[in-house]
Scaffold this motif. Structure first.
Motif, PDB file in Angstrom:
ATOM      1  N   MET A   1      42.190  53.975  64.238  1.00  0.00           N
ATOM      2  CA  MET A   1      41.670  55.099  65.015  1.00  0.00           C
ATOM      3  C   MET A   1      42.695  55.492  66.085  1.00  0.00           C
ATOM      4  O   MET A   1      43.081  54.664  66.911  1.00  0.00           O
ATOM      5  N   GLU A   2      43.107  56.722  66.031  1.00  0.00           N
ATOM      6  CA  GLU A   2      44.098  57.185  67.018  1.00  0.00           C
ATOM      7  C   GLU A   2      43.441  57.484  68.366  1.00  0.00           C
ATOM      8  O   GLU A   2      44.068  57.448  69.405  1.00  0.00           O
ATOM      9  N   SER A   3      42.165  57.794  68.336  1.00  0.00           N
ATOM     10  CA  SER A   3      41.498  58.195  69.575  1.00  0.00           C
ATOM     11  C   SER A   3      40.031  57.830  69.485  1.00  0.00           C
ATOM     12  O   SER A   3      39.474  57.712  68.397  1.00  0.00           O
ATOM     13  N   GLU A   4      39.416  57.628  70.614  1.00  0.00           N
ATOM     14  CA  GLU A   4      37.991  57.327  70.601  1.00  0.00           C
ATOM     15  C   GLU A   4      37.177  58.513  71.058  1.00  0.00           C
ATOM     16  O   GLU A   4      35.982  58.398  71.259  1.00  0.00           O
ATOM     17  N   ASN A   5      37.840  59.629  71.277  1.00  0.00           N
ATOM     18  CA  ASN A   5      37.135  60.815  71.746  1.00  0.00           C
ATOM     19  C   ASN A   5      37.032  61.839  70.623  1.00  0.00           C
ATOM     20  O   ASN A   5      38.040  62.342  70.147  1.00  0.00           O
ATOM     21  N   TYR A   6      35.812  62.096  70.214  1.00  0.00           N
ATOM     22  CA  TYR A   6      35.587  63.081  69.166  1.00  0.00           C
ATOM     23  C   TYR A   6      34.567  64.093  69.651  1.00  0.00           C
ATOM     24  O   TYR A   6      33.517  63.708  70.187  1.00  0.00           O
ATOM     25  N   THR A   7      34.866  65.357  69.454  1.00  0.00           N
ATOM     26  CA  THR A   7      33.883  66.385  69.760  1.00  0.00           C
ATOM     27  C   THR A   7      33.643  67.210  68.513  1.00  0.00           C
ATOM     28  O   THR A   7      34.519  67.353  67.645  1.00  0.00           O
ATOM     29  N   PHE A   8      32.420  67.729  68.435  1.00  0.00           N
ATOM     30  CA  PHE A   8      32.031  68.578  67.304  1.00  0.00           C
ATOM     31  C   PHE A   8      31.419  69.820  67.936  1.00  0.00           C
ATOM     32  O   PHE A   8      30.242  69.805  68.340  1.00  0.00           O
ATOM     33  N   GLY A   9      32.243  70.848  68.069  1.00  0.00           N
ATOM     34  CA  GLY A   9      31.808  71.985  68.858  1.00  0.00           C
ATOM     35  C   GLY A   9      31.478  71.489  70.256  1.00  0.00           C
ATOM     36  O   GLY A   9      32.253  70.727  70.850  1.00  0.00           O
ATOM     37  N   PRO A  10      30.325  71.854  70.777  1.00  0.00           N
ATOM     38  CA  PRO A  10      29.980  71.462  72.143  1.00  0.00           C
ATOM     39  C   PRO A  10      29.450  70.028  72.261  1.00  0.00           C
ATOM     40  O   PRO A  10      29.137  69.588  73.372  1.00  0.00           O
ATOM     41  N   TYR A  11      29.379  69.306  71.156  1.00  0.00           N
ATOM     42  CA  TYR A  11      28.723  68.006  71.162  1.00  0.00           C
ATOM     43  C   TYR A  11      29.723  66.857  71.102  1.00  0.00           C
ATOM     44  O   TYR A  11      30.735  66.939  70.419  1.00  0.00           O
ATOM     45  N   LYS A  12      29.413  65.789  71.814  1.00  0.00           N
ATOM     46  CA  LYS A  12      30.225  64.578  71.720  1.00  0.00           C
ATOM     47  C   LYS A  12      29.757  63.751  70.536  1.00  0.00           C
ATOM     48  O   LYS A  12      28.556  63.600  70.302  1.00  0.00           O
ATOM     49  N   ILE A  13      30.713  63.214  69.802  1.00  0.00           N
ATOM     50  CA  ILE A  13      30.395  62.362  68.659  1.00  0.00           C
ATOM     51  C   ILE A  13      30.752  60.924  69.025  1.00  0.00           C
ATOM     52  O   ILE A  13      31.858  60.648  69.491  1.00  0.00           O
ATOM     53  N   HIS A  14      29.809  60.054  68.814  1.00  0.00           N
ATOM     54  CA  HIS A  14      30.041  58.641  69.113  1.00  0.00           C
ATOM     55  C   HIS A  14      31.075  58.097  68.132  1.00  0.00           C
ATOM     56  O   HIS A  14      30.986  58.329  66.933  1.00  0.00           O
ATOM     57  N   GLN A  15      32.041  57.363  68.660  1.00  0.00           N
ATOM     58  CA  GLN A  15      33.109  56.855  67.783  1.00  0.00           C
ATOM     59  C   GLN A  15      32.564  55.994  66.651  1.00  0.00           C
ATOM     60  O   GLN A  15      33.190  55.873  65.597  1.00  0.00           O
ATOM     61  N   LYS A  16      31.395  55.411  66.848  1.00  0.00           N
ATOM     62  CA  LYS A  16      30.829  54.569  65.789  1.00  0.00           C
ATOM     63  C   LYS A  16      30.289  55.384  64.618  1.00  0.00           C
ATOM     64  O   LYS A  16      29.948  54.828  63.576  1.00  0.00           O
ATOM     65  N   GLU A  17      30.162  56.694  64.806  1.00  0.00           N
ATOM     66  CA  GLU A  17      29.735  57.565  63.703  1.00  0.00           C
ATOM     67  C   GLU A  17      30.929  58.015  62.857  1.00  0.00           C
ATOM     68  O   GLU A  17      30.758  58.598  61.797  1.00  0.00           O
ATOM     69  N   VAL A  18      32.121  57.763  63.385  1.00  0.00           N
ATOM     70  CA  VAL A  18      33.353  58.179  62.700  1.00  0.00           C
ATOM     71  C   VAL A  18      33.866  57.024  61.859  1.00  0.00           C
ATOM     72  O   VAL A  18      34.004  55.907  62.355  1.00  0.00           O
ATOM     73  N   PHE A  19      34.099  57.268  60.576  1.00  0.00           N
ATOM     74  CA  PHE A  19      34.531  56.161  59.720  1.00  0.00           C
ATOM     75  C   PHE A  19      35.963  56.292  59.248  1.00  0.00           C
ATOM     76  O   PHE A  19      36.516  55.379  58.640  1.00  0.00           O
ATOM     77  N   TYR A  20      36.580  57.425  59.499  1.00  0.00           N
ATOM     78  CA  TYR A  20      37.987  57.592  59.125  1.00  0.00           C
ATOM     79  C   TYR A  20      38.570  58.677  60.007  1.00  0.00           C
ATOM     80  O   TYR A  20      37.900  59.678  60.298  1.00  0.00           O
ATOM     81  N   SER A  21      39.818  58.456  60.434  1.00  0.00           N
ATOM     82  CA  SER A  21      40.444  59.514  61.220  1.00  0.00           C
ATOM     83  C   SER A  21      41.946  59.487  61.038  1.00  0.00           C
ATOM     84  O   SER A  21      42.528  58.461  60.641  1.00  0.00           O
ATOM     85  N   THR A  22      42.544  60.623  61.277  1.00  0.00           N
ATOM     86  CA  THR A  22      43.998  60.766  61.265  1.00  0.00           C
ATOM     87  C   THR A  22      44.374  61.379  62.613  1.00  0.00           C
ATOM     88  O   THR A  22      43.515  61.562  63.488  1.00  0.00           O
ATOM     89  N   GLN A  23      45.632  61.754  62.743  1.00  0.00           N
ATOM     90  CA  GLN A  23      46.065  62.340  64.005  1.00  0.00           C
ATOM     91  C   GLN A  23      45.371  63.682  64.257  1.00  0.00           C
ATOM     92  O   GLN A  23      45.111  64.052  65.402  1.00  0.00           O
ATOM     93  N   LEU A  24      45.049  64.401  63.186  1.00  0.00           N
ATOM     94  CA  LEU A  24      44.536  65.768  63.353  1.00  0.00           C
ATOM     95  C   LEU A  24      43.102  65.967  62.871  1.00  0.00           C
ATOM     96  O   LEU A  24      42.517  67.022  63.137  1.00  0.00           O
ATOM     97  N   SER A  25      42.554  64.986  62.167  1.00  0.00           N
ATOM     98  CA  SER A  25      41.230  65.168  61.548  1.00  0.00           C
ATOM     99  C   SER A  25      40.387  63.908  61.697  1.00  0.00           C
ATOM    100  O   SER A  25      40.911  62.833  61.958  1.00  0.00           O
TER     101      SER A  25
END
Lengths: 157, 157
Positions: free
Chosen positions: A1-25
Motif C-alpha cells: 500500500m503506497e498510502s493509507e488515505n483513500y477518498t471516493f468523491g466526498p467520502y473517506k474510504i477506510h484503508q481496510k476496505e481497500v484490497f489492492y492499490s498502485t501509485q495512481l489507483s
C-alpha cells in the motif's frame, strides 16, 4: 500500500476496505455488492469524468482493473466479467469520482443477463440516499467488508 | 489510417465504417446503434478477453475510448457517457473480440437509465443471429453507416 488515505468523491474510504492499490489507483470492496466479487476500481485522484484522467492514470486504472478482474473471476469460479463506467449523472453516476464497476459473471447469475445493470443502478441510488440523507437501511457491516477485503488482498500478495 | 484491414472477431470490417484509428486500436460505427453516437472501440489484434491484452494495447484502447467518447458526447450534445465491456459470453459478449461500447447519454434517453444495457444486449443477439444465421432483418445500409463514419471522421481530423 503506497498510502493509507483513500477518498471516493466526498467520502473517506477506510484503508481496510481497500484490497489492492498502485501509485495512481485503488480497488475496494463494495458497501452493497450486487453479486459476489462486485468491486470498484478508482483513480486515487478525485476526478469526476473519464475525460479528466491523464494518460498515466488511464493506463494504471485499466491495468489495475485487468489484474483485479482476472483474480476475482478465478476466485469466484466465474467465467466472464462485466466492466462498466457510468461516466456522468445521465449515465447513472451518483458518486462524482470516476469508478469502474467490475463484476464476475457466470451463467444464470441474472435471469436476464443485463438485469445486472438495473441492479447496479438501484444499489447506487440506495448508496446515494445513505450517504447524502443518512436514511435507515441495511448496509453490510464494516467487519464484513474488512473480512472480504482481507480475503481479496491475499490474491495480490 | 495506419491500415485498411480491420477485423472484428471473424468478420471483416469495411474501412469506410472506421472513423478513427491508432496503431493498436480502431473506432467504428455500429450496425444497429441503440442511441445516436453508439460506437465500438476495439483493439486491432483479435483477442477474446480483456486479460489477453498487453499493457500497450490497454493503454491505447482506453486513450482512444477517452478521445472518441469526448468528441461524440459533444457532437451529439450529450452530457454523460456509458462505457461498457461485456468480457466473455456470460457477460453478454457475442463477438469474441474485445470491444468497448461507448454511448453518449442525456437526460431521458431511456425511461429507466439502465434499460440501455438491455437494449445493447438485444442488439447484440440480433447481430449474432444476423452474422451467424443470416436471418432476414433490417440492418442499416452500408451507405448510411459510411455517411455516419464520414461525419465522425471529421471530428478527429
Amino acid at each position: 500500500m503506497e498510502s493509507e488515505n483513500y477518498t471516493f468523491g466526498p467520502y473517506k474510504i477506510h484503508q481496510k476496505e481497500v484490497f489492492y492499490s498502485t501509485q495512481l489507483s485503488y480497488a475496494m470492496v463494495n458497501l452493497r455488492p450486487v453479486l459476489p466479487g462486485h468491486v470498484l476500481v478508482c483513480p486515487r485522484r478525485e476526478v469526476k469524468r473519464f475525460i479528466d484522467l491523464t494518460a498515466d492514470e488511464i493506463s494504471d486504472l485499466w491495468l489495475t482493473a485487468q489484474k483485479v478482474g482476472c483474480q476475482l473471476e478465478h476466485h469466484h469460479k466465474a467465467s466472464s466479467l462485466t466492466f462498466t463506467i457510468q461516466d456522468g449523472p445521465q449515465a447513472g453516476q451518483t458518486v462524482p469520482h470516476v469508478h469502474i464497476h467490475i463484476l464476475p459473471r457466470r451463467s444464470g447469475d441474472f435471469e436476464k443477463n443485463d438485469e445486472i445493470y438495473d441492479a447496479i443502478d438501484v444499489k447506487e441510488k440506495e448508496l446515494q440516499q445513505k450517504l447524502d440523507l443518512d436514511k435507515e437501511r441495511k448496509d453490510r457491516s464494516l467487519e464484513e467488508m474488512v473480512e472480504e477485503a482481507d480475503e481479496y488482498r491475499k490474491l495480490f500478495s
